[in-house]
Design a protein around this motif. Structure first.
Motif, PDB file in Angstrom:
ATOM      1  N   GLY A 134      -1.218  10.730  12.030  1.00 47.55           N
ATOM      2  CA  GLY A 134      -2.128   9.592  11.136  1.00 47.55           C
ATOM      3  C   GLY A 134      -1.434   8.150  11.039  1.00 47.55           C
ATOM      4  N   LEU A 135      -2.316   7.403  11.011  1.00 46.71           N
ATOM      5  CA  LEU A 135      -1.657   5.812  10.971  1.00 46.71           C
ATOM      6  C   LEU A 135      -2.799   5.406   9.611  1.00 46.71           C
ATOM      7  CD1 LEU A 135      -1.670   4.719  14.298  1.00 46.71           C
ATOM      8  CD2 LEU A 135       0.200   5.204  13.046  1.00 46.71           C
ATOM      9  N   GLY A 136      -2.386   4.548   8.925  1.00 46.47           N
ATOM     10  CA  GLY A 136      -3.012   4.409   7.709  1.00 46.47           C
ATOM     11  C   GLY A 136      -2.506   2.625   7.522  1.00 46.47           C
ATOM     12  N   LEU A 137      -3.565   1.741   7.544  1.00 45.64           N
ATOM     13  CA  LEU A 137      -3.314   0.040   7.132  1.00 45.64           C
ATOM     14  C   LEU A 137      -4.337  -0.222   6.038  1.00 45.64           C
ATOM     15  CD1 LEU A 137      -1.756  -2.255   7.815  1.00 45.64           C
ATOM     16  CD2 LEU A 137      -3.539  -2.529   9.773  1.00 45.64           C
ATOM     17  N   SER A 138      -3.824  -0.816   5.073  1.00 41.31           N
ATOM     18  CA  SER A 138      -4.572  -1.518   4.190  1.00 41.31           C
ATOM     19  C   SER A 138      -4.105  -2.788   3.719  1.00 41.31           C
ATOM     20  CB  SER A 138      -4.845  -0.546   2.738  1.00 41.31           C
ATOM     21  OG  SER A 138      -5.780  -1.234   1.826  1.00 41.31           O
ATOM     22  N   ILE A 139      -4.794  -3.822   4.088  1.00 40.05           N
ATOM     23  CA  ILE A 139      -4.212  -5.086   3.679  1.00 40.05           C
ATOM     24  C   ILE A 139      -5.291  -6.165   2.832  1.00 40.05           C
ATOM     25  CG2 ILE A 139      -3.388  -7.534   4.620  1.00 40.05           C
ATOM     26  CD1 ILE A 139      -2.306  -5.558   7.244  1.00 40.05           C
ATOM     27  N   SER A 140      -4.794  -6.915   1.850  1.00 39.07           N
ATOM     28  CA  SER A 140      -5.634  -7.715   1.147  1.00 39.07           C
ATOM     29  C   SER A 140      -4.632  -8.900   1.065  1.00 39.07           C
ATOM     30  CB  SER A 140      -6.169  -7.341  -0.028  1.00 39.07           C
ATOM     31  OG  SER A 140      -5.247  -7.055  -1.036  1.00 39.07           O
ATOM     32  N   ASN A 141      -4.958  -9.891   0.093  1.00 37.73           N
ATOM     33  CA  ASN A 141      -4.261 -11.109  -0.040  1.00 37.73           C
ATOM     34  C   ASN A 141      -2.896 -10.891  -0.636  1.00 37.73           C
ATOM     35  OD1 ASN A 141      -6.355 -12.555   0.679  1.00 37.73           O
ATOM     36  ND2 ASN A 141      -7.031 -13.362  -1.249  1.00 37.73           N
ATOM     37  N   ASP A 142      -2.660  -9.942  -1.828  1.00 42.68           N
ATOM     38  CA  ASP A 142      -1.744  -9.547  -2.509  1.00 42.68           C
ATOM     39  C   ASP A 142      -1.239  -8.187  -2.196  1.00 42.68           C
ATOM     40  OD1 ASP A 142      -1.577 -12.101  -3.403  1.00 42.68           O
ATOM     41  OD2 ASP A 142      -2.693 -11.640  -5.167  1.00 42.68           O
TER      42      ASP A 142
ATOM     43  N   THR B   8      -0.420  -4.668   0.458  1.00 43.65           N
ATOM     44  CA  THR B   8       0.001  -3.974   2.053  1.00 43.65           C
ATOM     45  C   THR B   8       0.310  -2.721   1.505  1.00 43.65           C
ATOM     46  OG1 THR B   8       0.562  -6.142   2.685  1.00 43.65           O
ATOM     47  CG2 THR B   8       0.980  -4.139   3.955  1.00 43.65           C
ATOM     48  N   ASP B   9      -0.514  -1.568   2.580  1.00 47.53           N
ATOM     49  CA  ASP B   9      -0.195  -0.335   2.535  1.00 47.53           C
ATOM     50  C   ASP B   9      -0.165  -0.072   3.780  1.00 47.53           C
ATOM     51  OD1 ASP B   9       0.016   2.407   2.091  1.00 47.53           O
ATOM     52  OD2 ASP B   9      -1.459   2.699   0.896  1.00 47.53           O
ATOM     53  N   ILE B  10       0.963   0.370   4.619  1.00 49.11           N
ATOM     54  CA  ILE B  10       1.294   0.948   5.726  1.00 49.11           C
ATOM     55  C   ILE B  10       1.788   2.257   5.869  1.00 49.11           C
ATOM     56  CG2 ILE B  10       2.370   0.510   8.169  1.00 49.11           C
ATOM     57  CD1 ILE B  10       2.483  -2.604   7.177  1.00 49.11           C
ATOM     58  N   THR B  11       1.096   3.325   6.636  1.00 49.87           N
ATOM     59  CA  THR B  11       1.518   4.710   6.870  1.00 49.87           C
ATOM     60  C   THR B  11       1.597   4.908   8.351  1.00 49.87           C
ATOM     61  OG1 THR B  11       0.744   5.271   4.397  1.00 49.87           O
ATOM     62  CG2 THR B  11       1.234   7.036   6.148  1.00 49.87           C
ATOM     63  N   ILE B  12       2.758   5.576   8.507  1.00 50.38           N
ATOM     64  CA  ILE B  12       2.925   6.228  10.097  1.00 50.38           C
ATOM     65  C   ILE B  12       3.411   7.756   9.749  1.00 50.38           C
ATOM     66  CG2 ILE B  12       3.955   6.212  11.867  1.00 50.38           C
ATOM     67  CD1 ILE B  12       4.482   3.079  11.482  1.00 50.38           C
ATOM     68  N   ALA B  13       2.497   8.635  10.452  1.00 53.55           N
ATOM     69  CA  ALA B  13       2.683  10.014  10.194  1.00 53.55           C
ATOM     70  C   ALA B  13       2.400  10.798  11.549  1.00 53.55           C
ATOM     71  CB  ALA B  13       1.934  10.576   9.009  1.00 53.55           C
TER      72      ALA B  13
ATOM     73  N   LEU C 209       4.338   0.505   0.636  1.00 53.02           N
ATOM     74  CA  LEU C 209       3.223  -0.139  -0.285  1.00 53.02           C
ATOM     75  C   LEU C 209       3.882  -1.183  -0.847  1.00 53.02           C
ATOM     76  CD1 LEU C 209       0.764   1.728  -1.911  1.00 53.02           C
ATOM     77  CD2 LEU C 209       2.291   0.591  -3.400  1.00 53.02           C
ATOM     78  N   LYS C 210       2.997  -2.306  -0.956  1.00 53.58           N
ATOM     79  CA  LYS C 210       3.601  -3.567  -1.721  1.00 53.58           C
ATOM     80  C   LYS C 210       2.489  -4.072  -2.445  1.00 53.58           C
ATOM     81  CE  LYS C 210       6.345  -7.489  -1.363  1.00 53.58           C
ATOM     82  NZ  LYS C 210       7.914  -8.000  -1.339  1.00 53.58           N
ATOM     83  N   GLN C 211       2.676  -4.638  -3.628  1.00 57.93           N
ATOM     84  CA  GLN C 211       1.819  -5.061  -4.271  1.00 57.93           C
ATOM     85  C   GLN C 211       2.491  -6.808  -4.969  1.00 57.93           C
ATOM     86  OE1 GLN C 211      -0.306  -3.385  -7.515  1.00 57.93           O
ATOM     87  NE2 GLN C 211      -1.277  -5.637  -8.177  1.00 57.93           N
ATOM     88  N   LYS C 212       2.070  -7.862  -4.300  1.00 54.17           N
ATOM     89  CA  LYS C 212       2.943  -9.024  -4.259  1.00 54.17           C
ATOM     90  C   LYS C 212       3.245  -9.329  -6.070  1.00 54.17           C
ATOM     91  CE  LYS C 212       3.103 -13.878  -3.163  1.00 54.17           C
ATOM     92  NZ  LYS C 212       2.052 -14.947  -2.489  1.00 54.17           N
ATOM     93  N   ASN C 213       4.524  -9.707  -6.202  1.00 49.50           N
ATOM     94  CA  ASN C 213       5.350  -9.994  -7.461  1.00 49.50           C
ATOM     95  C   ASN C 213       5.038  -8.750  -8.654  1.00 49.50           C
ATOM     96  OD1 ASN C 213       5.846 -12.556  -6.591  1.00 49.50           O
ATOM     97  ND2 ASN C 213       3.750 -13.186  -7.058  1.00 49.50           N
ATOM     98  N   TYR C 214       4.842  -7.480  -8.241  1.00 50.17           N
ATOM     99  CA  TYR C 214       4.764  -6.560  -9.250  1.00 50.17           C
ATOM    100  C   TYR C 214       5.474  -5.255  -8.709  1.00 50.17           C
ATOM    101  CZ  TYR C 214       2.565  -2.994 -11.911  1.00 50.17           C
ATOM    102  OH  TYR C 214       2.808  -2.001 -13.175  1.00 50.17           O
ATOM    103  N   TYR C 215       5.159  -4.852  -7.504  1.00 55.12           N
ATOM    104  CA  TYR C 215       5.336  -3.372  -7.248  1.00 55.12           C
ATOM    105  C   TYR C 215       5.809  -3.235  -5.566  1.00 55.12           C
ATOM    106  CZ  TYR C 215       4.660   1.617  -6.327  1.00 55.12           C
ATOM    107  OH  TYR C 215       4.876   3.129  -5.880  1.00 55.12           O
TER     108      TYR C 215
END
Length: 182
Positions: free
Chosen positions: A49-57, A59-64, A86-92
């Motif tokens: 599986g491949l996963g990609l979710s991107i917005s302004n703040d 990003t979630d990328i998965t490779i399996a 997984l990254k949420q800008k300035n928070y997580y």
């Protein structure tokens, strides 16, 4: 209401697996031809599986990537690797990596049942005005699943029977999936 439904579905899948796998194992002894030189790779399929979710703040990328060995037309066993960022800008931010073992049972061509044991290492970092908090831990999941299969693609859902909302990296015990093997 939802918890009772999940518990009932979990029990049903567990019963199917417990009572279904012994019949598959005994059937293997009768239907599997003797091994030929080089025949091993004829029974192996690769996928994942491949996963990609991107917005302004966010990003979630998965490779399996994964691979399975088909013992016959009903039973397969395999392994998978996983990496997620997984990254949420300035928070997580979070890095998750690990692997899993998966058993697949197809009582008929269109239906696929699965059991998957997953072990992943989770590295989380939370940032707020008070500073940065880091947390690393190992997480184990035992998933029972089922889906509709058409050729090399299966669409379905799985439930983590070891789910604990206080210790879990996922928001829910239930996860939909699309599984592809070539």
């Amino acid at each position: 209401m939802q918890k009772n439904g999940i518990k009932t579905l979990t029990k049903l899948l567990l019963l199917i697996i417990l009572f279904g796998f012994p019949f598959v194992i005994s059937a293997q002894e009768k239907t599997m031809p003797k091994a030929k030189t080089g025949a091993f790779w004829e029974h192996v399929q690769f996928g994942g599986g491949l996963g990609l979710s991107i917005s302004n703040d966010y990003t979630d990328i998965t490779i399996a990537p994964s691979a399975i060995y088909n013992f016959n037309e009903h039973f397969a066993f395999g392994t998978s690797l996983q990496y997620s960022k997984l990254k949420q800008k300035n928070y997580y931010s979070s890095n998750v990596y690990g692997g899993s073992l998966i058993g697949l049972f197809s009582p008929m061509e269109e239906i696929q049942l699965s059991v998957e044991l997953e072990e992943v290492n989770v590295n989380n970092q939370y940032t707020d005005m008070g500073g940065t908090l880091k947390r690393s831990f190992w997480n184990t999941g035992l998933y029972l699943g089922g889906g509709y299969r058409q050729d090399n693609v299966t669409i379905g859902g799985r439930i983590n029977v070891l789910f604990d909302k206080d210790k879990e990296i996922y928001g829910s015990a239930f996860m939909p999936f699309v599984r592809v093997f070539f």
